[in-house]
Write an enzyme that holds these catalytic residues in place. Structure first.
Site, mmCIF file in Angstrom:
data_model
loop_
_atom_site.group_PDB
_atom_site.id
_atom_site.type_symbol
_atom_site.label_atom_id
_atom_site.label_comp_id
_atom_site.label_asym_id
_atom_site.label_seq_id
_atom_site.Cartn_x
_atom_site.Cartn_y
_atom_site.Cartn_z
ATOM 1 N N SER A 138 1.659 66.325 -22.394
ATOM 2 C CA SER A 138 0.717 66.044 -21.418
ATOM 3 C C SER A 138 1.204 65.625 -20.212
ATOM 4 O O SER A 138 1.988 65.053 -19.969
ATOM 5 C CB SER A 138 -0.193 64.952 -22.190
ATOM 6 O OG SER A 138 -1.311 64.587 -21.216
ATOM 7 N N TYR A 152 -0.768 56.277 -24.879
ATOM 8 C CA TYR A 152 -0.802 57.687 -24.727
ATOM 9 C C TYR A 152 0.321 57.867 -23.938
ATOM 10 O O TYR A 152 1.219 58.856 -24.076
ATOM 11 C CB TYR A 152 -1.985 58.110 -24.499
ATOM 12 C CG TYR A 152 -2.120 59.857 -24.258
ATOM 13 C CD1 TYR A 152 -2.021 60.363 -25.543
ATOM 14 C CD2 TYR A 152 -2.271 60.300 -23.190
ATOM 15 C CE1 TYR A 152 -2.264 61.784 -25.798
ATOM 16 C CE2 TYR A 152 -2.155 61.903 -23.157
ATOM 17 C CZ TYR A 152 -2.310 62.650 -24.519
ATOM 18 O OH TYR A 152 -2.377 63.950 -24.377
HETATM 19 P P1 NAP Z 1 -8.208 67.097 -31.210
HETATM 20 O O1 NAP Z 1 -9.362 68.355 -31.057
HETATM 21 O O2 NAP Z 1 -8.636 65.714 -31.160
HETATM 22 O O3 NAP Z 1 -6.978 67.486 -32.216
HETATM 23 C C1 NAP Z 1 -6.361 66.405 -32.504
HETATM 24 C C2 NAP Z 1 -5.652 67.027 -33.791
HETATM 25 O O4 NAP Z 1 -4.406 66.514 -34.218
HETATM 26 C C3 NAP Z 1 -6.588 67.285 -34.967
HETATM 27 O O5 NAP Z 1 -6.284 68.382 -35.744
HETATM 28 C C4 NAP Z 1 -6.290 66.045 -35.901
HETATM 29 O O6 NAP Z 1 -6.558 66.029 -37.290
HETATM 30 C C5 NAP Z 1 -4.737 65.903 -35.682
HETATM 31 N N1 NAP Z 1 -4.237 64.800 -36.216
HETATM 32 C C6 NAP Z 1 -4.394 63.327 -35.718
HETATM 33 N N2 NAP Z 1 -3.541 62.634 -36.223
HETATM 34 C C7 NAP Z 1 -2.733 63.458 -37.274
HETATM 35 C C8 NAP Z 1 -1.821 62.950 -38.229
HETATM 36 N N3 NAP Z 1 -1.388 61.812 -38.433
HETATM 37 N N4 NAP Z 1 -1.129 64.087 -39.029
HETATM 38 C C9 NAP Z 1 -1.678 65.123 -38.673
HETATM 39 N N5 NAP Z 1 -2.544 65.786 -37.896
HETATM 40 C C10 NAP Z 1 -3.223 64.778 -36.991
HETATM 41 O O7 NAP Z 1 -7.570 67.167 -29.765
HETATM 42 P P2 NAP Z 1 -6.627 68.301 -28.962
HETATM 43 O O8 NAP Z 1 -7.167 68.217 -27.399
HETATM 44 O O9 NAP Z 1 -6.794 69.702 -29.639
HETATM 45 O O10 NAP Z 1 -5.194 67.834 -28.776
HETATM 46 C C11 NAP Z 1 -4.302 68.551 -29.331
HETATM 47 C C12 NAP Z 1 -2.787 68.192 -28.508
HETATM 48 O O11 NAP Z 1 -3.096 68.441 -27.109
HETATM 49 C C13 NAP Z 1 -2.680 66.660 -28.586
HETATM 50 O O12 NAP Z 1 -1.243 66.482 -28.814
HETATM 51 C C14 NAP Z 1 -2.921 66.223 -27.269
HETATM 52 O O13 NAP Z 1 -2.288 64.905 -26.868
HETATM 53 C C15 NAP Z 1 -2.726 67.287 -26.265
HETATM 54 N N6 NAP Z 1 -3.491 67.357 -25.282
HETATM 55 C C16 NAP Z 1 -4.887 67.739 -25.151
HETATM 56 C C17 NAP Z 1 -5.395 67.569 -23.792
HETATM 57 C C18 NAP Z 1 -6.898 67.888 -23.825
HETATM 58 O O14 NAP Z 1 -7.274 67.687 -22.521
HETATM 59 N N7 NAP Z 1 -7.368 68.161 -24.712
HETATM 60 C C19 NAP Z 1 -4.510 67.554 -22.600
HETATM 61 C C20 NAP Z 1 -3.214 67.386 -22.870
HETATM 62 C C21 NAP Z 1 -2.714 66.968 -24.088
HETATM 63 P P3 NAP Z 1 -7.977 65.179 -37.869
HETATM 64 O O15 NAP Z 1 -9.057 66.534 -37.584
HETATM 65 O O16 NAP Z 1 -7.453 65.121 -39.353
HETATM 66 O O17 NAP Z 1 -8.261 63.925 -37.061
#
Ligand code: NAP
Length: 228
Positions: A138, A152
């Site tokens: 990120s 974070y």
């Molecule tokens: P999200 O929809 O909240 O998805 C998070 C995912 O991580 C879910 O599948 C969740 O599974 C999984 N997870 C959490 N803890 C876990 C564990 N212990 N073992 C396995 N899976 C686990 O968020 P997202 O935006 O798609 O995020 C994906 C990545 O993008 C993250 O690394 C985040 O930091 C990064 N990111 C996102 C943004 C943004 O604006 N969205 C910006 C920068 C970076 P469950 O369904 O079981 O909870």
């Protein structure tokens, strides 16, 4: 030759779309998720779209779960050619209000999770002489762009450092890179974020499918380098 990609946190958000696009690009995809019901349901959704996607249980915060997942795949003869460390948590509290438990969980999932999966899968990539690792980081973990919320930010800065260390430890056609998906409409990004998961997965898929002359040890958004 059909390559296999494993995506952590593949059951929703950016991870689910990454599974869709990687499978759409012709890869066999292992959709890894910690909850079997949610994971199998997500994999079925993609199979219903005609894509080659299998579910594997994987909780990246649990080293035994990572080891067992790697063993099941090895026993089944599945070689992971591309590892996408996407699973993440997003504690938003400030440095004096975040609980120690939330801070620890950020490190467990966002930093130690990729450390565990890299140790489980990269040595086999080195043996085979081919591999791609994509660490979903990120801009909130970039000193150059300004750090995000305390726990974070620390967890993603450390993930960036891990990316560099692993990239320095590989040889052959193995490439390890970090990327920022931008601000994306998911549970983490919220409904007001400007980007779709389709847009967010583009750079991820690019890094997971780099050709041999592609970068190693970089940090990217929109296929362009960004500051650490
Ligand atoms: P999200 O929809 O909240 O998805 C998070 C995912 O991580 C879910 O599948 C969740 O599974 C999984 N997870 C959490 N803890 C876990 C564990 N212990 N073992 C396995 N899976 C686990 O968020 P997202 O935006 O798609 O995020 C994906 C990545 O993008 C993250 O690394 C985040 O930091 C990064 N990111 C996102 C943004 C943004 O604006 N969205 C910006 C920068 C970076 P469950 O369904 O079981 O909870």
């Amino acid at each position: 030759m059909t390559r296999t990609a494993l995506v952590t946190g593949g059951n929703r958000g950016i991870g689910l779309e990454a599974c869709r696009q990687l499978a759409g690009a012709g890869m066999n995809v292992v959709l890894a998720a910690r909850d079997p019901e949610r994971g199998e349901q997500a994999a079925q959704e993609l199979r219903d779209e005609g894509l080659d996607v299998a579910y594997e249980r994987l909780d990246v915060a649990d080293s035994l779960s990572v080891e067992e997942c790697a063993r099941r795949l090895a026993d089944a003869g599945t070689e992971v050619d591309a590892l996408v460390n996407n699973a993440g948590v997003y504690p938003t509290e400030g440095v004096f209000s975040v609980s120690e438990e939330a801070f620890e969980m950020a490190l467990e999932v966002n930093t130690l999770g990729p450390f565990r999966t890299c140790r489980a899968f990269v040595p086999m990539m080195l043996q085979r002489g081919y591999g791609r690792v994509v660490n979903v980081s990120s801009g909130g973990g970039s000193f150059g762009e300004g750090l995000g919320p305390a726990a974070y930010a620390v967890s993603k800065v450390a993930l960036n450092a891990l990316t560099v260390k692993v990239s320095q430890a590989v040889r052959g056609d193995v490439k390890v890179n970090a990327m920022c998906p931008g601000w994306v409409r998911t549970d983490i990004g919220g409904s007001g974020a400007p980007r779709s998961t389709e847009e967010a997965a583009d750079t991820l898929v690019w890094l997971a499918t780099l050709s041999e002359d592609g970068p190693n040890g970089g940090f990217f958004r929109d296929r362009e380098p960004i500051p650490w």
